[in-house]
Design a protein around this motif. Sequence first.
Motif, PDB file in Angstrom:
ATOM      1  N   THR A 253       1.953   7.843   2.032  1.00  7.34           N
ATOM      2  CA  THR A 253       0.759   7.619   2.870  1.00  7.34           C
ATOM      3  C   THR A 253      -0.333   7.018   1.581  1.00  7.34           C
ATOM      4  O   THR A 253      -1.035   6.138   2.246  1.00  7.34           O
ATOM      5  N   GLY A 254      -0.177   7.647   0.643  1.00  2.00           N
ATOM      6  CA  GLY A 254      -1.542   7.203  -0.450  1.00  2.00           C
ATOM      7  C   GLY A 254      -0.716   5.974  -1.265  1.00  2.00           C
ATOM      8  O   GLY A 254      -1.671   4.948  -1.289  1.00  2.00           O
ATOM      9  N   ASP A 255       0.204   5.974  -1.765  1.00  2.00           N
ATOM     10  CA  ASP A 255       0.714   5.070  -2.489  1.00  2.00           C
ATOM     11  C   ASP A 255       0.904   3.764  -2.094  1.00  2.00           C
ATOM     12  O   ASP A 255       0.290   2.817  -2.349  1.00  2.00           O
ATOM     13  N   LEU A 256       1.536   3.692  -0.829  1.00  3.14           N
ATOM     14  CA  LEU A 256       1.799   2.508   0.103  1.00  3.14           C
ATOM     15  C   LEU A 256       0.715   1.926   1.043  1.00  3.14           C
ATOM     16  O   LEU A 256       0.431   0.770   0.893  1.00  3.14           O
ATOM     17  N   PHE A 257       0.069   2.983   1.627  1.00  5.71           N
ATOM     18  CA  PHE A 257      -1.040   2.612   2.775  1.00  5.71           C
ATOM     19  C   PHE A 257      -2.543   2.939   2.574  1.00  5.71           C
ATOM     20  O   PHE A 257      -3.182   2.641   3.400  1.00  5.71           O
ATOM     21  N   GLY A 258      -2.467   3.238   1.259  1.00  2.00           N
ATOM     22  CA  GLY A 258      -3.912   3.739   0.883  1.00  2.00           C
ATOM     23  C   GLY A 258      -4.727   4.636   1.599  1.00  2.00           C
ATOM     24  O   GLY A 258      -5.806   4.481   1.676  1.00  2.00           O
ATOM     25  N   SER A 259      -4.154   5.624   1.930  1.00  2.00           N
ATOM     26  CA  SER A 259      -4.584   6.756   2.842  1.00  2.00           C
ATOM     27  C   SER A 259      -5.862   7.405   2.001  1.00  2.00           C
ATOM     28  O   SER A 259      -5.672   7.635   0.645  1.00  2.00           O
ATOM     29  N   LEU A 260      -6.905   7.717   2.671  1.00  4.43           N
ATOM     30  CA  LEU A 260      -7.985   8.055   2.125  1.00  4.43           C
ATOM     31  C   LEU A 260      -8.051   9.575   1.995  1.00  4.43           C
ATOM     32  O   LEU A 260      -9.062  10.086   1.456  1.00  4.43           O
TER      33      LEU A 260
END
Length: 379
Positions: free
Chosen positions: A220-227
């Motif tokens: 979620t964070g590495d690929l999709f830029g989750s906040l």
Amino acid sequence: MRQVERAIFDLRRGLPVLVRAAQGDVLVHPLEGCDDEAMAALQALAGTQPALALTSHRLGRLGIDVEAPAARLPLDAADTAEEVIAWASDEDSRLPPDTRPDTAGEGCTAALDLMRIGLLIPAAVIADIHDAHRAQIEALVAEGSVLAVLAEQIQAYAETRSHFLRRTSEAEIPLSHAEQATFVMFREADGMREHIAIVIGDPEQWNEAVPVRLHSACLTGDLFGSLRCDCGEQLRESVRTIDERGGGVLLYLAQEGRGIGLANKLRAYTLQDRGLDTVDADQVLGFGNDERTYGVALEMLQQLDIKRIELLTNNPEKIAAMDQGGVEVVNRRGVYGKLTQQNRRYLDAKAKRAGHWLEEVLGENEEEHVTPFQRPLAR
């Protein structure tokens, strides 16, 4: 080892397996895929009333303190699968009055180990085998309808699987923050997890203490830029820093959600949306504060012939793990993402409850981004 891998495969498909233990064999059904029909079939096959195996973390959230890592809760014939699943994973669930846990035997503990290895919720419906049903069970095992695995095999597998890491392939992949980079793929013996060593720069030109980052995968964070987290920014900042320091290695470890897997991480996110922090949410699901181990990282560094490192981390546990595994950490360098409204509570929990060094990003000494090396006490 092969039997353990097959058992994990069956459990992830929602099928029961037989765990053979010195104190008695138990039939094990994963919580995922469990319904009233499955519970009835388990009871009919075993000849005894099932029980619910839970970790001490989950029991603590239910108001039951146990000294052992796990315990089993007896189930009543009237208990439904929906109720059982809620007792194992719902923050608002409450047990029936006067519920008392039974001691978890070797089979119960091994069953929960299988769930963790398989990245399932660490809970299971289990049933002891009645003597009158043993011949039927053994016939099903002999014909291959039910898989049997030894409890000691499960324990050995959990302790040694990082030692069977296989280097499978590699390729040069220029990155935006490090043009000279080679991806080296490592695969665990069960084939479930693959880890990547991103080798940056020319190893012949590296510093004596090689800059290294242990980065747990975060889809979620590495690929999709989750906040909700700072993982993606930490990843890119680590690559840039390693490149600027003359090259080194970023180990991209398949340890999503601090080792609980993507499915459980999403379940934990839903619990966080109800007001829990990241540690409490994981405990509701039956996990500890951090389920990661670093045997895989140590094996990867050994295969890459790296013995002295400068570790890019805010996590004291990673330094302790390297020390205990024979890799000398000569310095620590912090690595940070941006503090946002969405990730503030997540970072607060990491600092206050997991002891991460995040003073810089949380408001203290904001201008200083390289903190003095601090060596934690080894556990």
